[in-house]
Scaffold this motif. Structure first.
Motif, PDB file in Angstrom:
ATOM      1  N   CYS A 271     149.681  10.171  73.918  1.00  0.00           N
ATOM      2  CA  CYS A 271     149.082  10.411  72.608  1.00  0.00           C
ATOM      3  C   CYS A 271     149.313   9.248  71.650  1.00  0.00           C
ATOM      4  O   CYS A 271     150.206   8.418  71.840  1.00  0.00           O
ATOM      5  CB  CYS A 271     149.655  11.689  71.991  1.00  0.00           C
ATOM      6  N   GLY A 272     148.486   9.227  70.607  1.00  0.00           N
ATOM      7  CA  GLY A 272     148.633   8.244  69.549  1.00  0.00           C
ATOM      8  C   GLY A 272     149.135   8.867  68.261  1.00  0.00           C
ATOM      9  O   GLY A 272     148.876   8.346  67.179  1.00  0.00           O
ATOM     10  N   ALA A 273     149.848   9.983  68.367  1.00  0.00           N
ATOM     11  CA  ALA A 273     150.274  10.731  67.186  1.00  0.00           C
ATOM     12  C   ALA A 273     151.492  10.103  66.523  1.00  0.00           C
ATOM     13  O   ALA A 273     152.343   9.500  67.177  1.00  0.00           O
ATOM     14  CB  ALA A 273     150.589  12.176  67.575  1.00  0.00           C
ATOM     15  N   GLY A 274     151.583  10.287  65.217  1.00  0.00           N
ATOM     16  CA  GLY A 274     152.749   9.834  64.466  1.00  0.00           C
ATOM     17  C   GLY A 274     152.951   8.336  64.573  1.00  0.00           C
ATOM     18  O   GLY A 274     152.020   7.535  64.447  1.00  0.00           O
ATOM     19  N   GLY A 275     154.189   7.950  64.833  1.00  0.00           N
ATOM     20  CA  GLY A 275     154.522   6.533  64.922  1.00  0.00           C
ATOM     21  C   GLY A 275     153.861   5.809  66.073  1.00  0.00           C
ATOM     22  O   GLY A 275     153.807   4.566  66.084  1.00  0.00           O
ATOM     23  N   ASN A 276     153.349   6.545  67.045  1.00  0.00           N
ATOM     24  CA  ASN A 276     152.658   5.901  68.163  1.00  0.00           C
ATOM     25  C   ASN A 276     151.393   5.186  67.715  1.00  0.00           C
ATOM     26  O   ASN A 276     150.902   4.279  68.409  1.00  0.00           O
ATOM     27  CB  ASN A 276     152.280   6.930  69.232  1.00  0.00           C
ATOM     28  N   ARG A 277     150.836   5.616  66.594  1.00  0.00           N
ATOM     29  CA  ARG A 277     149.570   5.036  66.142  1.00  0.00           C
ATOM     30  C   ARG A 277     149.700   3.536  65.902  1.00  0.00           C
ATOM     31  O   ARG A 277     148.805   2.764  66.255  1.00  0.00           O
ATOM     32  CB  ARG A 277     149.108   5.741  64.868  1.00  0.00           C
ATOM     33  N   ALA A 278     150.820   3.112  65.320  1.00  0.00           N
ATOM     34  CA  ALA A 278     151.021   1.682  65.060  1.00  0.00           C
ATOM     35  C   ALA A 278     151.143   0.908  66.362  1.00  0.00           C
ATOM     36  O   ALA A 278     150.628  -0.215  66.485  1.00  0.00           O
ATOM     37  CB  ALA A 278     152.268   1.478  64.203  1.00  0.00           C
ATOM     38  N   LEU A 279     151.817   1.492  67.361  1.00  0.00           N
ATOM     39  CA  LEU A 279     151.934   0.834  68.662  1.00  0.00           C
ATOM     40  C   LEU A 279     150.569   0.693  69.312  1.00  0.00           C
ATOM     41  O   LEU A 279     150.238  -0.356  69.882  1.00  0.00           O
ATOM     42  CB  LEU A 279     152.866   1.633  69.574  1.00  0.00           C
ATOM     43  N   ALA A 280     149.763   1.761  69.240  1.00  0.00           N
ATOM     44  CA  ALA A 280     148.436   1.715  69.843  1.00  0.00           C
ATOM     45  C   ALA A 280     147.549   0.696  69.138  1.00  0.00           C
ATOM     46  O   ALA A 280     146.819  -0.064  69.790  1.00  0.00           O
ATOM     47  CB  ALA A 280     147.797   3.098  69.798  1.00  0.00           C
ATOM     48  N   LYS A 281     147.598   0.668  67.817  1.00  0.00           N
ATOM     49  CA  LYS A 281     146.768  -0.266  67.047  1.00  0.00           C
ATOM     50  C   LYS A 281     147.125  -1.711  67.363  1.00  0.00           C
ATOM     51  O   LYS A 281     146.262  -2.591  67.351  1.00  0.00           O
ATOM     52  CB  LYS A 281     146.931   0.010  65.553  1.00  0.00           C
TER      53      LYS A 281
END
Length: 418
Positions: free
Chosen positions: A71-81
């Motif tokens: 998932c790209g939820a929470g803090g993962n979003r910055a890693l994915a971006k």
């Protein structure tokens, strides 16, 4: 602020290990912060990340970590971006099995547990979920023992001899505050609630629509809960008397979930309460378990849904922010369930853009053959048994009025092409 000194993890981890921990509210913060602080001592580690609420893991930690997640939820979003997160697009029920099949079994598990009970066993506290299967795979299990973690009834308790290292902690577990529904979400919830009859068993996510829907169900009788995640709204439903789990046909009398994601109110309700049971993904998402539930109403969300019913729940504006998640598991189960209803609920617009679209801008996370009932603030589109032409007509009817003409034009160009 954590006051506990960080434990030394270097005796337990090896370069090349795959490490995971309890996600979201179940993150063992002392252990994850120690992992980050000591990362230079381990060589390179693969981290399997769940929902990140703490922000402990950041982009600069790629000097010694490789990141993967569902998932790209929470803090993962910055890693994915930043292009640093390797996504595993598997249904939630198969996630760790698919990972192991690809040669990436879990080597080290970090868990947050309650203090030992009268039998000397440790409850996994706020999550069973993926941890159940991961613990069976792992070479090393390190437990953070926290007196503030509720002692919950779960599928699994840990014996002391199953834990390779104990670390004390005494901070409050992470919380997720209840969402305040927007006016559009309130209208969506009104439509969704109209689909729920007495005796239904519900799967719901978090967020404004889920909160508002459950609040509208306090006048129902003998509702049940069987869900991957539950929040504080479960307590409201239980206290109203509507939640009895009496007609589930499985785990009768018990609410079942994988993770508790709420506030102290939910944690206090779950503490030593046999009426709520935490289970692993084979039970919460597995086809065999779900197939035995009658009147199963699965309420899921999406970023966008096309005119034939396929849904993108992963990518928005080119950014990975969601997940395949449990929607395929739950929607298929609701299709099979006698009296079940597979629901995808979403606002019809995001800013000026329509979320009911002629063509998805991202992946088809849910296939159109799994589409059931689509709900927006503008109404309900039941796509079950409908031809492509009829699906398009019904989907346009629940789109935002200002976008319907354009969608109608697009549908005519598409025809009923398979």
């Amino acid at each position: 602020m954590l006051t506990d000194s960080l434990p030394d993890l270097t005796p337990y981890l090896r370069g090349g290990d795959t490490v995971m921990w309890g996600q979201a509210t179940a993150e063992p913060l002392t252990l994850t912060r120690a992992l980050v602080a000591q990362r230079a001592h381990f060589g390179c580690l693969d981290l399997f990340l769940g929902i990140d609420l703490s922000g402990t893991i950041r982009t600069e930690h790629t000097d010694h970590f490789r990141f993967m997640s569902y998932c790209g939820a929470g803090g993962n979003r910055a890693l994915a971006k930043a292009g640093l997160l390797d996504i595993i697009p598997a249904p939630y029920s198969l996630l760790l099995r698919e990972l192991a099949r690809a040669g990436m079994g879990i080597d080290v598990v970090l868990v947050q547990v309650a203090e030992a009970d009268e039998d000397g066993m440790h409850s996994l506290g706020l999550a069973n979920d993926l941890l159940i299967a991961a613990i069976e795979q792992a070479r090393v299990v390190i437990a953070e023992v926290n007196p503030n973690v509720p002692r919950t009834y779960g599928e699994r308790r840990l014996r002391p001899d199953e834990i390779d290292a104990f670390v004390p902690a005494a901070f409050a577990p992470l919380e997720t505050a209840s969402s305040v529904p927007s006016p559009q979400e309130e209208r969506i919830a009104e439509h969704v609630a109209s689909l729920v009859e007495d005796g239904a068993t519900l799967q719901v996510g978090l967020g404004g629509v889920a909160e508002a829907t459950l609040r509208r169900l306090t006048d129902r009788k003998d509702l049940g809960i069987h869900s991957g995640i539950v929040g504080d709204a479960l307590v409201d439903l239980a206290e109203s008397g509507a939640l009895t789990n009496a007609r589930k046909g499985r785990n009768t009398g018990r609410s079942v979930a994988g993770i508790l994601m709420g506030t102290k109110r939910l944690y206090a309700y779950a503490n030593r309460n046999p009426d709520i049971q935490l289970r692993g993904t084979d039970e919460t998402h597995g086809a065999e378990a779900l197939s035995s539930i009658e009147r199963f109403v699965a309420i899921n969300s999406a970023i966008e849904v096309d005119l034939t019913g396929q849904a993108n729940s992963e990518v928005a504006n080119g950014d990975y922010i969601g997940a395949v998640g449990g929607a395929p598991d739950f929607l298929r189960a609701a299709h099979r369930s006698r009296g079940g209803i597979p629901v995808i609920a979403l606002r019809s617009t995001a800013g000026e853009r329509s979320r009911i679209v002629a063509s998805l801008s991202g992946p088809a996370s849910t296939a159109r053959c799994d589409a059931g009932v689509i709900v927006t603030e503008n109404g309900i589109a039941d796509l079950r048994g409908c031809s492509l032409t009829e699906r398009m007509r019904r989907m346009i009817a629940i789109a935002a009025p200002q976008h319907r003409e354009q969608l109608e034009c697009r549908s005519q160009l598409m025809g009923n092409s398979p």
